[in-house]
Scaffold this motif. Structure first.
Motif, PDB file in Angstrom:
ATOM      1  N   TRP A   1       0.660  54.935 -10.702  1.00  0.00           N
ATOM      2  CA  TRP A   1       0.552  54.026 -10.660  1.00  0.00           C
ATOM      3  C   TRP A   1       1.249  53.208 -12.062  1.00  0.00           C
ATOM      4  O   TRP A   1       1.156  53.443 -13.054  1.00  0.00           O
ATOM      5  CB  TRP A   1      -1.784  53.623 -11.748  1.00  0.00           C
ATOM      6  CG  TRP A   1      -1.978  54.220 -10.409  1.00  0.00           C
ATOM      7  CD1 TRP A   1      -2.999  55.308 -10.834  1.00  0.00           C
ATOM      8  CD2 TRP A   1      -2.791  54.197  -9.588  1.00  0.00           C
ATOM      9  NE1 TRP A   1      -4.240  55.816  -9.873  1.00  0.00           N
ATOM     10  CE2 TRP A   1      -4.051  54.882  -9.373  1.00  0.00           C
ATOM     11  CE3 TRP A   1      -2.266  52.723  -8.327  1.00  0.00           C
ATOM     12  CZ2 TRP A   1      -4.015  54.564  -7.932  1.00  0.00           C
ATOM     13  CZ3 TRP A   1      -3.175  52.474  -7.333  1.00  0.00           C
ATOM     14  CH2 TRP A   1      -4.072  53.706  -7.734  1.00  0.00           C
TER      15      TRP A   1
ATOM     16  N   CYS B   1       1.657  49.087 -14.107  1.00  0.00           N
ATOM     17  CA  CYS B   1       0.566  48.210 -14.382  1.00  0.00           C
ATOM     18  C   CYS B   1       2.057  47.053 -15.137  1.00  0.00           C
ATOM     19  O   CYS B   1       2.364  47.072 -15.891  1.00  0.00           O
ATOM     20  CB  CYS B   1       0.530  48.020 -16.296  1.00  0.00           C
ATOM     21  SG  CYS B   1      -0.486  47.009 -16.635  1.00  0.00           S
TER      22      CYS B   1
ATOM     23  N   ASP C   1       1.762  45.426 -18.308  1.00  0.00           N
ATOM     24  CA  ASP C   1       2.245  46.242 -19.473  1.00  0.00           C
ATOM     25  C   ASP C   1       3.292  47.155 -19.273  1.00  0.00           C
ATOM     26  O   ASP C   1       4.118  47.679 -20.195  1.00  0.00           O
ATOM     27  CB  ASP C   1       1.118  47.500 -19.874  1.00  0.00           C
ATOM     28  CG  ASP C   1      -0.189  46.514 -20.681  1.00  0.00           C
ATOM     29  OD1 ASP C   1       0.265  45.916 -21.134  1.00  0.00           O
ATOM     30  OD2 ASP C   1      -1.013  47.218 -20.756  1.00  0.00           O
TER      31      ASP C   1
ATOM     32  N   LEU D   1       0.554  54.527 -16.070  1.00  0.00           N
ATOM     33  CA  LEU D   1      -0.905  54.935 -15.941  1.00  0.00           C
ATOM     34  C   LEU D   1      -1.217  56.010 -15.776  1.00  0.00           C
ATOM     35  O   LEU D   1      -0.810  56.456 -14.890  1.00  0.00           O
ATOM     36  CB  LEU D   1      -1.307  53.839 -16.075  1.00  0.00           C
ATOM     37  CG  LEU D   1      -1.256  52.403 -16.199  1.00  0.00           C
ATOM     38  CD1 LEU D   1      -2.139  50.970 -15.736  1.00  0.00           C
ATOM     39  CD2 LEU D   1      -1.598  52.463 -18.553  1.00  0.00           C
TER      40      LEU D   1
ATOM     41  N   GLN E   1      -6.626  55.887 -17.451  1.00  0.00           N
ATOM     42  CA  GLN E   1      -5.908  55.086 -17.371  1.00  0.00           C
ATOM     43  C   GLN E   1      -6.348  53.516 -16.380  1.00  0.00           C
ATOM     44  O   GLN E   1      -5.980  52.415 -17.052  1.00  0.00           O
ATOM     45  CB  GLN E   1      -4.243  54.673 -18.264  1.00  0.00           C
ATOM     46  CG  GLN E   1      -5.022  56.015 -19.709  1.00  0.00           C
ATOM     47  CD  GLN E   1      -3.911  55.926 -20.531  1.00  0.00           C
ATOM     48  OE1 GLN E   1      -2.674  56.182 -19.290  1.00  0.00           O
ATOM     49  NE2 GLN E   1      -3.334  56.245 -21.505  1.00  0.00           N
ATOM     50  N   VAL E   2      -6.501  54.284 -15.285  1.00  0.00           N
ATOM     51  CA  VAL E   2      -6.668  52.760 -14.214  1.00  0.00           C
ATOM     52  C   VAL E   2      -7.874  53.059 -14.268  1.00  0.00           C
ATOM     53  O   VAL E   2      -9.242  54.544 -13.259  1.00  0.00           O
ATOM     54  CB  VAL E   2      -6.160  53.099 -12.608  1.00  0.00           C
ATOM     55  CG1 VAL E   2      -6.288  52.428 -11.605  1.00  0.00           C
ATOM     56  CG2 VAL E   2      -5.071  53.211 -13.027  1.00  0.00           C
TER      57      VAL E   2
ATOM     58  N   ARG F   1      -7.050  48.575 -11.990  1.00  0.00           N
ATOM     59  CA  ARG F   1      -7.150  47.565 -12.748  1.00  0.00           C
ATOM     60  C   ARG F   1      -6.565  48.558 -14.348  1.00  0.00           C
ATOM     61  O   ARG F   1      -7.253  49.680 -14.455  1.00  0.00           O
ATOM     62  CB  ARG F   1      -7.854  46.563 -12.789  1.00  0.00           C
ATOM     63  CG  ARG F   1      -8.405  45.803 -11.544  1.00  0.00           C
ATOM     64  CD  ARG F   1      -9.145  44.574 -12.504  1.00  0.00           C
ATOM     65  NE  ARG F   1      -8.737  43.429 -11.079  1.00  0.00           N
ATOM     66  CZ  ARG F   1      -8.770  42.491 -10.790  1.00  0.00           C
ATOM     67  NH1 ARG F   1      -7.657  42.487 -11.490  1.00  0.00           N
ATOM     68  NH2 ARG F   1      -9.143  41.627 -10.023  1.00  0.00           N
ATOM     69  N   CYS F   2      -5.476  47.883 -14.736  1.00  0.00           N
ATOM     70  CA  CYS F   2      -5.123  49.287 -15.944  1.00  0.00           C
ATOM     71  C   CYS F   2      -6.002  48.328 -17.580  1.00  0.00           C
ATOM     72  O   CYS F   2      -7.186  47.627 -17.116  1.00  0.00           O
ATOM     73  CB  CYS F   2      -4.122  47.853 -16.724  1.00  0.00           C
ATOM     74  SG  CYS F   2      -3.798  48.198 -18.063  1.00  0.00           S
ATOM     75  N   TRP F   3      -6.277  49.862 -18.013  1.00  0.00           N
ATOM     76  CA  TRP F   3      -8.030  49.819 -18.535  1.00  0.00           C
ATOM     77  C   TRP F   3      -7.395  49.285 -19.600  1.00  0.00           C
ATOM     78  O   TRP F   3      -7.638  48.316 -20.166  1.00  0.00           O
ATOM     79  CB  TRP F   3      -7.891  51.533 -18.602  1.00  0.00           C
ATOM     80  CG  TRP F   3      -6.680  51.906 -20.024  1.00  0.00           C
ATOM     81  CD1 TRP F   3      -5.675  52.372 -19.978  1.00  0.00           C
ATOM     82  CD2 TRP F   3      -7.735  52.383 -21.567  1.00  0.00           C
ATOM     83  NE1 TRP F   3      -5.028  52.459 -21.126  1.00  0.00           N
ATOM     84  CE2 TRP F   3      -6.252  52.276 -21.933  1.00  0.00           C
ATOM     85  CE3 TRP F   3      -8.051  52.292 -22.012  1.00  0.00           C
ATOM     86  CZ2 TRP F   3      -6.030  53.528 -22.903  1.00  0.00           C
ATOM     87  CZ3 TRP F   3      -8.949  52.859 -23.326  1.00  0.00           C
ATOM     88  CH2 TRP F   3      -7.099  53.423 -24.166  1.00  0.00           C
TER      89      TRP F   3
ATOM     90  N   VAL G   1      -3.028  46.661 -11.097  1.00  0.00           N
ATOM     91  CA  VAL G   1      -2.606  47.747 -10.657  1.00  0.00           C
ATOM     92  C   VAL G   1      -1.560  48.581  -9.370  1.00  0.00           C
ATOM     93  O   VAL G   1      -2.089  47.688  -8.079  1.00  0.00           O
ATOM     94  CB  VAL G   1      -2.343  49.287 -11.320  1.00  0.00           C
ATOM     95  CG1 VAL G   1      -3.534  49.363 -12.971  1.00  0.00           C
ATOM     96  CG2 VAL G   1      -3.290  49.882 -10.840  1.00  0.00           C
TER      97      VAL G   1
END
Length: 637
Positions: free
Chosen positions: A158, A160, A163, A167, A171-172, A176-178, A184
């Motif tokens: 993954w 991002c 960022d 990840l 953290q996904v 989506r990015c947490w 992502v």
């Protein structure tokens, strides 16, 4: 009142005294039991603390004070989880180095926590971005590397795009990015992993040996995802932990890449591998970490063959730092090892760990994994880091939504303390509802309802009682004594069970009782004893007013916070208590053990303070209350 409770002058009076006597120093009496109470390692954000943050910091402070008064050696420390994407992104947006922003933000958090008189031992403060701390995070990476639990491999991961980093699966969330919420994508890169899957079965099995909320255990079991394949083989949903990040603000991975020797660990005597000074630390978007641009730092001799080599330019996920910090607090000033084994044997595991449920998988799972690795390596004698876990509820703004700077509904402890004082803030934070319940901030405007103004009235009532002289009764009253011992038992049991709201309710009921007794007449010695006990019961919750009454009104010489917790006489209560059934609309919702001579108003208040009752009357109008003496109370909505 002949005298008023001036909270501002009283706060200014006692703060320097407590610092002078080092009131919150970690206990070290060899003949006492220990209790290690810890808040989740906080990231100091740029916005500072809101009163919502007080929902866990105030209760843990109260509990630490309670355990000290019970005679325990208490370890209650604080530090900063300063590495990671939020700090780096904030620094990029504001054009300031993350070293400066995180230091400034930690200063703000520390000031606010000291403002509300959280009883931390600040001599043990740690910061994950300090080289003397991340030196040992790197040391643990090498421990995992030597044990075959850290490896590098290519893979589609993954990514991002906001960022600009890889990840981990954890953290996904929903694609989506947490952290930033952006959608992502995937990239194929060489990455570092920890073999957490080798510990999957133990991570599952050992959940049976900890006192954690069942919901948190269930989330961990779901994430690990044990299932049996058709051929009967240890299949798991969980993947190995992807540890490397293509960002600047993190602990450098202590590996050198040699064309002849391959990945070579940095010798321990060369740790820490320090982050270089870098002004342009924003990611370039090419998948390479910012450290890759610092050639003078990257190029280095191979520790094994001496030939030309290059440092690993990825940094570690911030969760690496928080996977062992609880051990560092046991001996935070060690310079030759991550922690003192003797101190760890005494203090660890953490007895009471407190924080939000949002880290149910990542932080808690990773910390458990690192603990088991350390146990296998013979470094510690326990396999679970946190014996007991408690999750606080969320404190919403008066509009019913989460406090947010973007919504403009944030209430800070600074503004509340300026208006109402520290004692009122602390008391209201725990009185507003059960520890694990979601609650809404209520000012109690216009003198109506509860809210923080209702708590202020309670503190003023106690102040009045402490400074009034009751009519003198000719002899001591057994009923008065029973009421006092009944209150001691209620508050003691509630404090032990983290039921701080009902502990405050019990003190409020007792204040009402004392107010009536004052008018009816009390033997002078009994009245003085009652004030003595009230001060000690209230001290963990409202430290300033308790100290003022204890030393100035009662004339005691040593701090109330160093007094023993009051004890009750079970024999005195045995014949003086009854069990009352509590109904809501005719259905049994709880039972209460109360004083046999409790009046109807106090019984009604005790029933309404029950969490089970609150759940069934929340938001509803109470039409009437039916009491069958000594048997049942029925609340009709």
């Amino acid at each position: 009142m002949s005298r008023t409770f001036n909270f501002k002058s009283i706060e200014q009076k006692w703060r320097p005294y407590w610092r002078e006597i080092d009131l919150y120093r970690t206990g070290d009496e060899p003949d006492r039991p220990k209790h290690y109470i810890l808040d989740y390692f906080p990231y100091p954000s740029g916005d500072g603390l809101s009163v919502g943050h007080c929902r866990n910091y105030v209760p843990t402070c109260i509990y630490a004070r309670f355990r000290r008064m019970q005679g325990d050696n208490v370890l209650h420390p604080m530090g900063w989880d300063a590495f990671g994407l939020p700090a780096e992104n904030y620094a990029i947006q504001h054009g300031v180095h993350p070293r400066r922003t995180t230091s400034r933000q930690a200063d703000t958090y520390r000031r606010q926590l000291q403002l509300i008189e959280c009883s931390y031992d600040w001599s043990r403060e740690i910061n994950s971005s300090d080289p003397e701390y991340y030196r040992w995070t790197q040391w643990f990476f090498l421990l995992l590397f030597r044990r075959g639990l850290a490896y590098r491999a290519p893979g589609e991961q993954w990514w991002c795009p906001v960022d600009q980093t890889i990840l981990a699966n954890e953290q996904v969330e929903d694609g989506r990015c947490w952290r930033c919420g952006s959608e992502v994508t995937t990239k194929v890169l060489q990455q570092w992993y920890f073999r957490i899957t080798e510990y999957a079965e133990r991570l599952l099995a050992d959940l049976e040996h900890v006192d954690w909320p069942e919901s948190i255990k269930a989330m961990q079991r779901h994430w690990i995802g044990r299932s049996e394949a058709p051929d009967g083989t240890v299949s798991y949903r969980m993947h190995d932990w992807l540890i490397s990040r293509q960002r600047f603000w993190g602990a450098p991975i202590p590996i050198v890449h040699c064309p002849e020797c391959g990945p070579v660990p940095v010798p321990e005597d060369q740790l820490p591998v320090r982050l270089p000074d870098l002004d342009d630390f924003a990611p370039a978007g090419d998948g390479r970490a910012p450290l890759a641009r610092v050639e003078s730092w990257v190029n280095t001799p191979c520790p094994q063959c001496g030939g030309p080599a290059q440092r690993e330019t990825d940094t570690m996920d911030g969760f690496a730092c928080s996977s062992w910090y609880f051990l560092r607090f046991a001996s935070p000033h060690e310079s030759d090892r991550p922690f003192d084994p003797e101190a760890a044997r005494y203090w660890l595991p953490v007895d009471t760990y407190v924080g939000g449920a949002e880290h149910a998988v990542m932080h808690l799972l990773y910390a458990r994994f690192w603990t088991k690795v350390m146990y296998d390596a013979g470094l510690i004698d326990f396999q679970e880091p946190f014996a007991q876990l408690r999750n606080q509820g969320v404190l919403h703004a008066p509009d019913g939504r989460r406090m947010s700077k973007s919504r403009g509904n944030v209430i800070t402890p600074d503004e509340v303390v300026a208006i109402h004082g520290v004692d009122a803030l602390r008391t209201y934070i725990v009185f507003m509802g059960p520890f694990d319940a979601n609650v809404i901030w209520d000012e109690g405007q216009g003198g109506q309802g509860g809210g923080i103004r209702g708590v202020t009235r309670f503190l003023n009532r106690f102040w009045d009682l402490a400074h009034d002289s009751p009519a003198a009764a000719p002899e001591p009253s057994p009923a008065f004594a029973r009421q006092m011992h009944h209150t001691i038992r209620r508050v003691s049991e509630d404090m032990e069970a983290f039921k701080f709201n009902t502990a405050v309710a019990a003190l409020m009921e007792w204040a009402n009782y004392l107010q009536q007794a004052r008018d009816d007449g009390v033997a002078p010695d009994q009245w003085r004893e009652a004030l003595d006990v009230f001060c000690r019961l209230l001290a963990p919750i409202a430290p300033f007013i308790s100290e003022e009454v204890w030393q100035e009104t009662l004339g005691r010489e040593e701090s109330v916070h160093r007094q023993p917790w009051p004890e009750y006489d079970p024999a005195l209560l045995q014949a003086a208590e009854i069990t009352i059934a509590v109904q809501v609309n005719g259905r049994l919702r709880d039972t209460l053990t109360v004083a046999a001579d409790i009046d109807d108003a106090a019984l009604r208040q005790a029933a309404l303070a029950s969490p089970n009752v609150q759940r069934h009357v929340d938001g509803k109008e109470i039409r009437k209350t039916i009491i069958v003496p000594r048997q049942v109370i029925n609340i009709v909505t």
